[in-house]
Enzyme design. Structure first.
Site, PDB file in Angstrom:
ATOM      1  CE1 TYR A 174      -2.922  -3.144   1.590  1.00  9.58           C
ATOM      2  CE2 TYR A 174      -1.164  -3.180   3.229  1.00  9.58           C
ATOM      3  CZ  TYR A 174      -2.261  -3.781   2.634  1.00  9.58           C
ATOM      4  OH  TYR A 174      -2.668  -5.003   3.079  1.00  9.58           O
ATOM      5  NE  ARG A 175      -1.927   6.647  -2.537  1.00  8.86           N
ATOM      6  CZ  ARG A 175      -3.019   6.767  -3.279  1.00  8.86           C
ATOM      7  NH1 ARG A 175      -3.129   6.102  -4.419  1.00  8.86           N
ATOM      8  NH2 ARG A 175      -3.999   7.555  -2.895  1.00  8.86           N
ATOM      9  CD  GLU A 231      -0.822 -11.639   2.209  1.00 11.26           C
ATOM     10  OE1 GLU A 231      -0.613 -11.815   3.428  1.00 11.26           O
ATOM     11  OE2 GLU A 231      -1.930 -11.270   1.767  1.00 11.26           O
ATOM     12  CG  ASP A 280      -3.234   4.827  -7.869  1.00 10.18           C
ATOM     13  OD1 ASP A 280      -2.626   3.806  -8.208  1.00 10.18           O
ATOM     14  OD2 ASP A 280      -3.593   5.041  -6.700  1.00 10.18           O
TER      15      ASP A 280
END
Ligand SMILES: Cc1cc2nc3c(=O)[nH]c(=O)nc-3n(C[C@H](O)[C@H](O)[C@H](O)COP(=O)(O)O)c2cc1C
Length: 498
Positions: A174-175, A231, A280
């Site tokens: 996530y940015r 993950e 984006d």
């Protein structure tokens, strides 16, 4: 070849393979890097290591994932489908019959058991430890990517949290917009598991951010796994070695030992601010909206730490190949739920959520519509706006062929399914944010039960004549030889070789 063990091994491999250029000139992370990278990515150029980014002692690595070849090098495979095949092997496990199958089955089980992350006592990521007031994000060459971005953004992080109820770890990409030396925003979009962890606490949620990982672990942070699957376990499985973790210095979370840089800290419910806008992957600026503030309590690093970054923007950008890796790797898992799916393709120009082309083994009237609904109900694919369904013999990666099938086979009155449902957080087109229309296009062959007249036969040259012309081609003296199938020019296939 085994996937690289850390970022430095990865850089070494890229260099040996002629896939990396070192840029010694001083370059400004404020916009200048973006323009260079955007041109390089769109030309299919190399990964770039900016060794002298303006205002920082830390080199900046970018475009490490920018081509199919580099993506395959990252996974140590020839084709991304080879990664999928390994997963499929495990997903499709049946009770073994006979000794050979039992031994093979045990090996598969061992490969799963060996995927679990393991804790070690020391990690290179903690060679340098800055805490409290010494934490300083200004040390890093964080990019401001596009002119409308209000501040620099960390763009390639692996953000680690733990579900406060179940204790399950989540890792996502996530940015993070830099606010000051010791805080950033955390851009957890509405549908993401990271946000669920944040919403599940009343007070503080500890967060660790790993930067500069081996490429497979970095990829895994972006993988759309169900919430209860770690993950880092996927990363371990794909690398064939467990991810090594060390305990954080100021938080009760473990962090990848091989990371170049780790930010430790917390978010607190209610401590939010206005994040964005940000140029984006939709090709547009996403709007300024409230997001949680990440307060950094420690910044740990390897000596001479390398800072990783990525630029997203109008497609194709570097993230195209992260998306393509997900498309390939998740096909077996999708087939577990919807076995009639033969293949699928998310066109890069569709910015991931705008379009899915799917080929199916059609068996009954309305089968295409069943698959459309299935896709709109599947994990992150549920955010897809347009689904195009074609028959099993259509190559979904050949957009000219798909366009031909759509043009030829669909009746807009009969074969369009209009629906509605959740949409991508970043989609600016719907009237309301998060919710809007869905379009299904059935471009399969139809039968009378679906209300058509008799379906005509498709034109195909006989095998006999094709073989004859293949054999005699050189006699004709015609220079340009069409593809082996003799029918179509190569069209866009070169963009998406498989
Ligand atoms: C380069 C890149 C940047 C991304 N930025 C964001 C972001 O800012 N916010 C977000 O919610 N997802 C972002 N994503 C997508 C998530 O990483 C992805 O959906 C992931 O599966 C989320 O994990 P989660 O579902 O475990 O939260 C980005 C993906 C990539 C490849």
């Amino acid at each position: 070849m085994a996937p690289p063990a850390d970022l430095r091994e990865w850089i070494g491999l890229l260099e040996r393979e002629g896939e990396l250029t070192r840029v010694a000139a001083e370059v400004d992370p404020d916009l200048e890097v973006t323009e260079i990278v955007d041109r390089t990515v769109k030309a299919g150029g190399p990964a770039l290591l900016f060794t002298n980014p303006k205002g920082s002692d830390h080199p900046l690595l970018i475009n490490q994932f920018g081509t199919e070849r580099r993506m395959c090098l990252a996974f140590g495979v020839k084709r991304l489908d080879d990664v999928a095949a390994r997963l499929e092997d495990v997903l499709e496990m049946q009770p073994p019959q006979g000794l050979v199958e039992k031994v093979r089955g045990l090996r598969k089980l061992k490969s799963i058991a060996d995927s679990m992350p393991k804790t070690v006592s020391r990690g290179a990521c903690q060679e340098v430890v800055l805490t409290g007031d010494d934490v300083d994000l200004d040390l890093l060459p964080i990019q401001r990517c596009w002119p409308g971005d209000p501040a620099p953004f960390i763009t390639l992080p692996a953000v680690i949290t733990r579900d406060p109820k179940t204790g399950t770890r989540n890792v996502g990409m996530y940015r993070m917009q830099k606010i000051d030396r010791r805080s950033t925003f955390m851009h957890w979009q509405l549908h993401k598991d990271g946000r669920m962890d944040y919403l599940a606490v009343d007070g503080k949620l500890e967060v660790a951010v790993a930067l500069g990982l081996d490429p497979v672990t970095a990829y895994s942070a972006s993988a759309p796994l169900p919430k209860h699957i770690d993950e880092l376990m996927l990363a371990g499985f794909l690398r064939g070695e467990p991810t090594e973790l060390v305990k954080g210095k100021t938080i009760d979370l473990e962090v990848p030992a091989n990371a170049e840089i780790v930010l430790e800290g917390y978010v607190e419910r209610g401590d939010e601010g206005i994040e964005g806008p940000f140029g984006d992957h939709t090709g547009y600026y996403s709007p300024a909206e409230p997001f949680p503030t990440f307060r950094v309590t420690a910044m740990t690093m390897r000596r001479g730490a390398i800072y990783p970054s990525i630029v997203v923007g109008k497609p194709p950008a570097e993230d195209a190949w992260l998306g393509k890796a997900t498309e390939r790797i998740f096909l077996p898992a999708i087939r577990m739920s919807v076995p009639e799916i033969v293949d699928y393709d998310l066109p890069v120009a569709g910015a991931f959520h705008n379009c899915v082309i799917v080929s199916i083994r059609k068996a009954f009237p309305g089968h295409a519509q069943k698959v459309m609904h299935a896709i709109w109900g599947l994990g992150m694919l549920s955010l897809t706006k347009t689904v195009v369904v074609v028959d099993e013999w259509v190559d979904v990666h050949d957009y000219e062929e798909v366009f031909f099938r759509v043009g030829a086979n669909f009746d807009p009155k009969r074969d369009v399914l209009l629906s509605e449902g959740p949409l991508d957080h970043l989609d600016h087109a719907p009237t309301r944010q998060f919710y809007g229309g869905k379009l299904g296009i059935d471009a399969t062959h139809k039968g009378p039960a679906e209300g058509t007249r008799e379906w005509p036969e498709e034109i195909v040259m006989s095998d006999e004549i094709r073989t004859l012309v293949d054999r005699r081609w050189s006699e004709y003296g015609i220079e340009a030889e069409p593809g082996a199938d003799g029918a179509r020019p190569r069209s866009l296939r070169h963009l998406l070789r498989r």
